[in-house]
Design a protein around this motif. Structure first.
Motif, PDB file in Angstrom:
ATOM      1  N   TYR A 125     -18.727  15.897  -2.917  1.00  0.00           N
ATOM      2  CA  TYR A 125     -19.048  17.252  -2.323  1.00  0.00           C
ATOM      3  C   TYR A 125     -20.572  17.481  -2.139  1.00  0.00           C
ATOM      4  N   ILE A 126     -21.147  17.026  -3.310  1.00  0.00           N
ATOM      5  CA  ILE A 126     -22.721  17.307  -3.012  1.00  0.00           C
ATOM      6  C   ILE A 126     -23.181  16.389  -1.818  1.00  0.00           C
ATOM      7  N   ARG A 127     -22.596  15.370  -1.508  1.00  0.00           N
ATOM      8  CA  ARG A 127     -23.111  14.240  -0.408  1.00  0.00           C
ATOM      9  C   ARG A 127     -22.901  14.968   1.024  1.00  0.00           C
ATOM     10  N   LEU A 128     -22.187  16.245   0.886  1.00  0.00           N
ATOM     11  CA  LEU A 128     -22.001  16.527   2.402  1.00  0.00           C
ATOM     12  C   LEU A 128     -23.017  17.577   2.805  1.00  0.00           C
ATOM     13  N   ARG A 131     -22.144  21.944   4.240  1.00  0.00           N
ATOM     14  CA  ARG A 131     -20.860  22.533   3.609  1.00  0.00           C
ATOM     15  C   ARG A 131     -20.588  23.608   4.349  1.00  0.00           C
ATOM     16  N   GLU A 132     -19.266  23.673   4.500  1.00  0.00           N
ATOM     17  CA  GLU A 132     -18.667  24.957   5.144  1.00  0.00           C
ATOM     18  C   GLU A 132     -17.619  25.477   4.162  1.00  0.00           C
ATOM     19  N   ILE A 133     -16.964  26.800   4.396  1.00  0.00           N
ATOM     20  CA  ILE A 133     -16.413  27.560   3.538  1.00  0.00           C
ATOM     21  C   ILE A 133     -14.971  26.550   3.200  1.00  0.00           C
ATOM     22  N   THR A 134     -14.601  25.926   4.034  1.00  0.00           N
ATOM     23  CA  THR A 134     -13.493  25.070   4.051  1.00  0.00           C
ATOM     24  C   THR A 134     -13.669  23.859   2.933  1.00  0.00           C
ATOM     25  N   ASP A 135     -15.245  23.526   3.126  1.00  0.00           N
ATOM     26  CA  ASP A 135     -15.228  22.466   2.189  1.00  0.00           C
ATOM     27  C   ASP A 135     -15.539  22.931   0.589  1.00  0.00           C
ATOM     28  N   ASP A 136     -15.797  23.975   0.527  1.00  0.00           N
ATOM     29  CA  ASP A 136     -16.015  24.830  -0.783  1.00  0.00           C
ATOM     30  C   ASP A 136     -14.611  25.112  -1.373  1.00  0.00           C
ATOM     31  N   VAL A 137     -13.714  25.480  -0.403  1.00  0.00           N
ATOM     32  CA  VAL A 137     -12.399  25.906  -0.863  1.00  0.00           C
ATOM     33  C   VAL A 137     -11.533  24.737  -1.234  1.00  0.00           C
TER      34      VAL A 137
END
Length: 474
Positions: A125-128, A131-137
């Motif tokens: 996750y932190i390598r993205l 980050r979009e909302i879809t990544d957070d979800v």
């Protein structure tokens, strides 16, 4: 043509629309006639959502103790899932009755945080980069399913609840995942808001071109009227030999022959012929006016006088016309709000027609330069990305003896957030310009007292940012 005054208005409108709905996280309701399983599931479901917030570094009240590491993780603090949960009034209300502190101790939260930050999903996750909302979800649903659901200490904490049932625990996990997945729809809302901003700016330029074509259509309608009068059965001498100064107007001829304008309409089809009643109504209002009579009775005319005539007609007859406002409302949801500002650029263009050096470039460009073209999109994105930070700055200077921060007019909050974004990110724009522009927006689009209120808060924010060394301009 589209200046920063109009861009700011568009950005604030789109921010308000998006931010008002982007947090449309819907807290599930406790089912009627609930069984023990469902009651426990609902209680734990609320606690899991609050746990997600707490692990993101969000403390809903100042009384919540700080936990080392948890409260300064920039990756988790910036995630859009936490932002949406934090803004939900139903979750805030439920939090007051929840037994969260009894279920999840600070020590357990610290252990969960440690487990999360050691996990493969966190490292990915932190390598993205973006980050979009879809990544957070996706990140948080995975954490709920692999950490909340499988951590022995979480299960043990839940078992200490009097209402605990194994089925209720599983239902709570499913309810939490389902609610978080619904937030994925926010990404589509964000893209739609960005597209709406661009579309709104495009429509402003379309209105500009359409209004420039209106004198041409009105003049054609008068030419047809004069021709019909010449051919009627009992034509008078005036019918046969009318004063053609209006239909021979040099400015209208220049617009009708403009390669720029004609090329634009070839690529963006538009015609006032679809509303002949409007054209005839405006023609009647013009020909019955003193402006028209004075123009037609003048001893002579030239291109400058022709331009001055139409500028006066636009300012005094066409732009204030209720018929035009009604027609524009049916053509585009954006145009009525744009009319006053776009109208000033139409009048400015009419002045340019009299300048023979500009005859090849009558139309104003859509944007003055690349900076203006990028300004709206950049301001929109930064305000959204840092909305909570800017909201916190605003809240810092609210007198809570007089104001409840949760009951501020949301439009005021949006306006101040956009203003702070501009203050921090555009060093070439003087502070006074930013202040004046957003106060004017507040006066036009918010409450009667908003301008004065926003002025006071923003002055306090500016002084604070200067003292902190974050704002270095006059």
């Amino acid at each position: 043509m589209i200046n920063r005054v109009l861009i700011r208005i568009k950005v604030v409108q789109m921010l308000y629309s998006y931010l008002l709905t982007q947090g449309e996280f819907k807290l599930a309701a406790l089912p009627e006639n609930s069984t023990r399983d469902k009651k426990f599931a609902y209680s734990l479901y609320v606690d899991f959502l609050l746990l997600t917030l707490r692990l993101s570094g969000v403390r809903l009240t100042p009384a919540v103790r700080s936990i080392p590491g948890v409260d300064d993780n920039k990756y988790l603090q910036s995630n859009k899932v936490a932002r949406s949960l934090r803004q939900d009034s139903d979750l805030k209300a439920a939090a007051k009755d929840a037994d969260f502190d009894e279920v999840f101790s600070d020590a357990l939260i610290a252990d969960l945080y440690s487990e999360i930050t050691r996990s493969a999903v966190y490292r990915s996750y932190i390598r993205l980069k973006n980050r979009e909302i879809t990544d957070d979800v996706k990140f948080w649903t995975t954490i709920v399913e692999t950490v909340f659901a499988k951590n022995a200490a979480v299960l043990a904490a839940a078992r200490r609840c009097e209402m605990f049932t194994a089925a209720g625990f599983e239902q709570a996990i499913a309810m939490t995942v389902n609610s978080l997945e619904q937030l994925g729809d926010v990404n589509a809302m964000y893209l739609n808001a960005r597209n709406s901003l661009n579309r709104s700016l495009d429509k402003s330029y379309e209105l500009y071109n359409a209004l420039l074509a209106l004198p041409v259509e009105i003049t054609r309608a008068e030419d047809l009227r004069l021709d019909a009068a010449r051919h009627k059965f009992l034509a008078t001498a005036e019918d046969l030999n009318p004063n053609t100064r209006f239909v021979d107007n040099g400015m209208v001829k220049a617009l009708a022959e403009s390669e720029e304008l004609n090329s634009w309409f070839e690529e963006h089809p538009f015609s006032w012929n679809d509303d002949p009643m409007l054209v005839r109504s405006l023609l009647d209002q013009i020909t019955s006016s003193d402006i028209y009579r004075n123009y037609m009775d003048a001893e002579s005319t030239d291109l400058k006088a022709d331009c001055d005539f139409w500028r006066s007609v636009f300012k005094n007859i066409i732009l204030p016309s209720d018929d035009l406002a009604e027609a524009l409302e049916g053509m585009s949801v954006y145009w009525n709000d744009d009319l006053d500002i776009v109208g000033t650029f139409v009048v400015k263009t009419m002045r340019r027609v009299a300048d023979t050096d500009r005859r090849g470039t009558l139309l104003l460009p859509k944007f003055k330069d690349e900076e203006d073209a990028a300004f709206g999109g950049e301001l929109f994105v930064d305000t959204i990305d840092n909305f909570e930070q800017y909201r916190d700055l605003v809240d810092r200077f609210i007198d809570r003896r007089q104001w409840d921060t949760d009951r501020l007019a949301f439009m005021d909050v949006v306006i101040m957030a956009a203003a702070i974004s501009e203050l921090l990110n555009y060093p070439a724009i003087p502070i006074a310009v930013t202040l004046n522009e957003y106060i004017e927006i507040a006066n036009a689009y918010s409450t009667p007292k908003s301008g004065q209120f926003i002025n006071g808060i923003l002055y306090s924010v500016i002084n604070y940012l200067k003292n902190e060394g974050k704002l270095n301009k006059n």
